[in-house]
Design a protein around this motif. Structure first.
Motif, short mmCIF file in Angstrom:
data_model
loop_
_atom_site.label_atom_id
_atom_site.label_comp_id
_atom_site.label_asym_id
_atom_site.label_seq_id
_atom_site.Cartn_x
_atom_site.Cartn_y
_atom_site.Cartn_z
N MET A 24 0.76 -1.18 -0.12
CA MET A 24 -0.18 0.03 -0.23
C MET A 24 0.95 0.89 0.10
N VAL A 25 0.83 2.24 -1.18
CA VAL A 25 1.40 3.52 -1.36
C VAL A 25 0.92 4.68 -0.17
N GLN A 26 1.42 4.96 0.80
CA GLN A 26 0.39 5.96 1.68
C GLN A 26 1.31 7.62 1.48
N GLY A 27 0.68 8.57 1.81
CA GLY A 27 1.16 9.94 1.57
C GLY A 27 1.33 10.62 2.96
N THR A 28 2.11 11.47 2.71
CA THR A 28 2.45 12.69 3.98
C THR A 28 1.10 13.73 3.39
N THR A 29 1.26 13.57 2.30
CA THR A 29 -0.43 14.82 2.00
C THR A 29 -1.04 14.14 1.18
N SER A 30 -1.99 15.25 0.49
CA SER A 30 -2.33 14.74 -0.51
C SER A 30 -1.78 15.02 -1.75
N LYS A 80 1.00 9.89 -4.54
CA LYS A 80 0.62 8.44 -3.86
C LYS A 80 -0.16 8.03 -5.38
N SER A 81 -1.00 8.76 -5.89
CA SER A 81 -1.39 8.38 -7.53
C SER A 81 -0.01 8.04 -8.64
N ILE A 82 0.47 8.50 -8.92
CA ILE A 82 1.98 8.67 -9.68
C ILE A 82 2.71 7.39 -9.27
N LEU A 83 2.53 7.37 -8.01
CA LEU A 83 3.79 5.87 -7.68
C LEU A 83 3.09 4.77 -7.84
N VAL A 84 2.03 4.72 -7.92
CA VAL A 84 0.54 3.43 -7.35
C VAL A 84 0.61 3.28 -9.24
N THR A 85 0.46 4.52 -10.53
CA THR A 85 0.43 4.24 -11.73
C THR A 85 2.20 3.42 -12.24
N ALA A 86 2.94 4.30 -12.07
CA ALA A 86 4.48 3.82 -12.24
C ALA A 86 4.93 2.01 -11.45
N LEU A 87 4.30 1.92 -10.33
CA LEU A 87 4.56 0.41 -10.02
C LEU A 87 3.19 -0.52 -10.66
N GLU A 102 -3.81 2.20 -3.06
CA GLU A 102 -3.16 3.77 -2.70
C GLU A 102 -4.39 4.27 -1.61
N GLY A 103 -3.28 4.94 -0.70
CA GLY A 103 -4.19 5.71 0.57
C GLY A 103 -4.62 7.14 -0.23
N ALA A 104 -4.80 7.45 0.72
CA ALA A 104 -6.35 9.21 0.13
C ALA A 104 -5.73 9.81 1.16
N GLY A 105 -5.55 10.88 1.38
CA GLY A 105 -4.48 12.18 2.18
C GLY A 105 -3.85 11.75 2.71
N SER A 106 -3.76 12.17 3.86
CA SER A 106 -2.49 11.50 4.88
C SER A 106 -2.81 10.45 5.76
N GLU A 137 -5.95 13.69 -10.98
CA GLU A 137 -6.82 12.64 -10.09
C GLU A 137 -8.06 13.50 -9.87
N ASP A 138 -7.49 14.82 -9.79
CA ASP A 138 -8.72 15.61 -9.07
C ASP A 138 -8.21 17.29 -8.74
N SER A 139 -7.56 17.18 -8.45
CA SER A 139 -7.43 19.21 -8.90
C SER A 139 -6.90 19.41 -10.43
N ILE A 140 -7.33 20.56 -10.97
CA ILE A 140 -6.57 20.62 -12.26
C ILE A 140 -5.00 20.39 -12.50
N SER A 141 -4.42 19.81 -13.03
CA SER A 141 -3.05 19.89 -13.13
C SER A 141 -2.95 21.19 -13.31
N GLN A 142 -1.80 22.23 -12.89
CA GLN A 142 -0.80 22.84 -13.37
C GLN A 142 0.47 22.77 -14.94
N ASN A 143 0.52 21.54 -14.90
CA ASN A 143 1.22 20.78 -15.82
C ASN A 143 1.15 21.23 -17.30
N GLN A 144 1.55 21.90 -18.05
CA GLN A 144 1.16 23.14 -19.32
C GLN A 144 2.29 22.10 -20.14
N LYS A 145 2.04 21.71 -21.76
CA LYS A 145 3.39 21.43 -22.78
C LYS A 145 4.73 22.13 -22.64
N ASP A 146 5.27 21.70 -22.71
CA ASP A 146 7.14 22.37 -23.02
C ASP A 146 6.58 23.53 -24.02
#
Length: 492
Positions: A1-7, A11-18, A127-131, A230-239
């Motif tokens: 189980m992957v848990q996180g210190t914060t939201s 967690k989601s990224i690491l579970v996806t990778a694993l 995957e855990g949720a929150g902390s 997972e939920d919040s709008i990603s701040q990542n944009q294309k290069d």
């Protein structure tokens, strides 16, 4: 189980990778999240609803999404309440305190779902949720250590060093766990590190000496990585270098309960499209296309849209030759009125809508959940996607549909969506319409892009999962994962 210190610690990224690492090594693997809170959701192979992140993790495993992968989904519809979805089906709306008291009844539900996956796959990555250190939520916990204790699951804890204070996050989380919970923590993972790892070594040694828990790996900050949020709008944009050819401007009003904004990730990644989410109309400086996204609380988001000044912006935008698209709840907003006689989403009543399409929508207690396939009415371009909505639309606008579709498990054909006589306003209930390359090209041309550069978003998304897995495997080698999972590796 992957848990996180914060939201949003990773967690989601690491579970996806694993999941992708194990699947690439021919290990039968599936993702699992006992309880998720998110407005981004997906329709499963059974026709149920789960969190979008678990659908992405299923894709990482080369599996179709299943309701067993996320048996409890909470979709917030107010600051203190959510729609509660159990085993893919909505069972009603609950306030936070009511849901907290209901959680003990759900422990068997999530345990049974996890057991069903264990019977089919060699490894289930949870995957855990929150902390796990949220003291006020420890009682009746089904999302973090409460679940891990119930199913006797080993745990790793991930923290995001890019936020700062990573050692405080990890140590504080660990020390707030009970003794039995601490004993099941097998290691820490530090995520999103920039720079020279050797500079961390003294801190890593200190943390290991203080907790007797090893730091399993340090994952680098991966530039321009795109994995669906997972939920919040990603701040990542294309290069920026890849964005120099942008020729079409798309604006999406970001109302408070906007849902399934991952529908538009393809536009944010497309090299010719400048796609922006906006809250305030003062930011608006023209566009070729305005898109109204889905909504978990369509009447209140409609009210926000009008009171914020977006209705006037949209009307002026159309007068100047712009185009408008509405998806799901956004489609409903394009009509003349939205009725909620049974208080499905909020207080019973009706709301005047934008009157851009001659139709009205009545919200209903039973949610439409289905995967669909078909063709566009005008050019017979293939379309696949999914519907998640409460409501039935009626009116003359529907006599000019956009798609001819069928359920994936049925040969019956029906029509979806509407387009106005001026060919400037288009609406559909189907999520995912922009994901298909040929249909995307057609929609971008309709919106004003004269020459469209081919962009295969599903292929790009798969490449990004592979890129993530490759980087994470450098930090967490497969041999280490085998040891953590007590594998003899079994062929899938």
């Amino acid at each position: 189980m992957v848990q996180g210190t914060t939201s949003d610690a990773g967690k989601s990224i690491l579970v996806t990778a694993l999941c992708r690492i194990l699947a690439r090594h021919k290990v039968g693997v599936a993702p699992f999240k006992p309880q998720n809170m998110a407005l981004n959701s997906a329709v499963t192979i059974e026709g149920g609803e789960i969190g979008r992140a678990q659908a992405v993790q299923a894709e990482a495993c080369y599996l179709p999404a299943s309701v067993a992968m996320n048996p409890v989904l909470l979709k917030p519809n107010s600051d203190c309440g959510s729609q509660v979805i159990v085993n893919g089906r909505a069972i009603g709306n609950m306030q936070a305190k009511e849901y907290h008291e209901f959680k003990p009844e759900l422990l068997e539900t999530v345990t049974d779902a996890h057991r069903a996956l264990q019977e089919k796959y060699s490894v289930v990555v949870v995957e855990g949720a929150g902390s796990p250190a949220e003291i006020n939520l420890r009682e009746h916990d089904i999302a973090n250590m409460g679940f891990a204790e119930r199913v006797d699951c080993p745990v790793i804890i991930v923290a995001d060093i890019d936020r700062g204070g990573v050692f405080a996050h990890l140590l504080g989380t660990y020390e707030l766990l009970s003794e039995s919970e601490q004993q099941r923590v097998k290691g820490f993972v530090i995520n999103r590190f920039r720079g020279d790892v050797s500079l961390l070594e003294s801190g890593l040694r200190w943390l290991e000496e203080r907790t007797s828990v090893p730091v399993l790996g340090v994952i680098p900050y991966i530039q321009n990585l795109h994995i669906e949020a997972e939920d919040s709008i990603s701040q990542n944009q294309k290069d920026n270098a890849a964005s120099r050819y942008q020729q079409l401007k798309v604006v999406i009003p970001a109302y408070p309960r906007a849902s399934n904004h991952t529908d538009f990730d393809v536009l944010r990644m497309h090299p010719q499209v400048d796609c922006q989410f906006m809250k305030g109309v003062q930011q608006f400086n023209g566009a070729d296309l305005i898109i109204l996204p889905g909504s978990k609380s369509v009447r209140s988001d409609l009210q926000w849209l009008i009171e914020s000044g977006w209705q006037a912006i949209i009307e002026r935008h159309l007068r100047l030759g712009g185009k408008v698209v509405g998806i799901c709840g956004g489609f409903q907003m394009l009509g003349k009125a939205i009725h909620d006689p049974d208080a499905v989403e909020s207080a019973a009543g009706s709301s005047n809508a934008l009157s851009l399409l001659n139709m009205e929508t009545t919200l209903t207690g039973e949610k439409t959940l289905r995967n669909v396939q078909g063709v566009s009415v005008d050019k017979h371009i293939p379309v696949t996607g999914y519907e998640i909505h409460a409501g039935v639309s009626q009116g003359e606008a529907l006599d000019s549909p956009v798609f001819s579709i069928s359920h994936k498990d049925s040969s019956e054909t029906f029509f979806d969506g509407a387009i106005n006589q001026d060919n400037t306003v288009l609406g559909t209930y189907i999520h995912g319409v922009f994901d298909q390359p040929e249909l995307l090209d057609s929609l971008l041309q309709w919106a004003g892009l004269a020459t469209v550069e081919a962009f295969d978003y599903p292929a790009y998304r798969g490449q990004q999962i592979d890129r993530l897995a490759t980087e994470v495997e450098k930090a967490l080698p497969f041999e280490l994962l085998k040891s953590l999972l007590s594998l003899p590796v079994e062929k899938a």
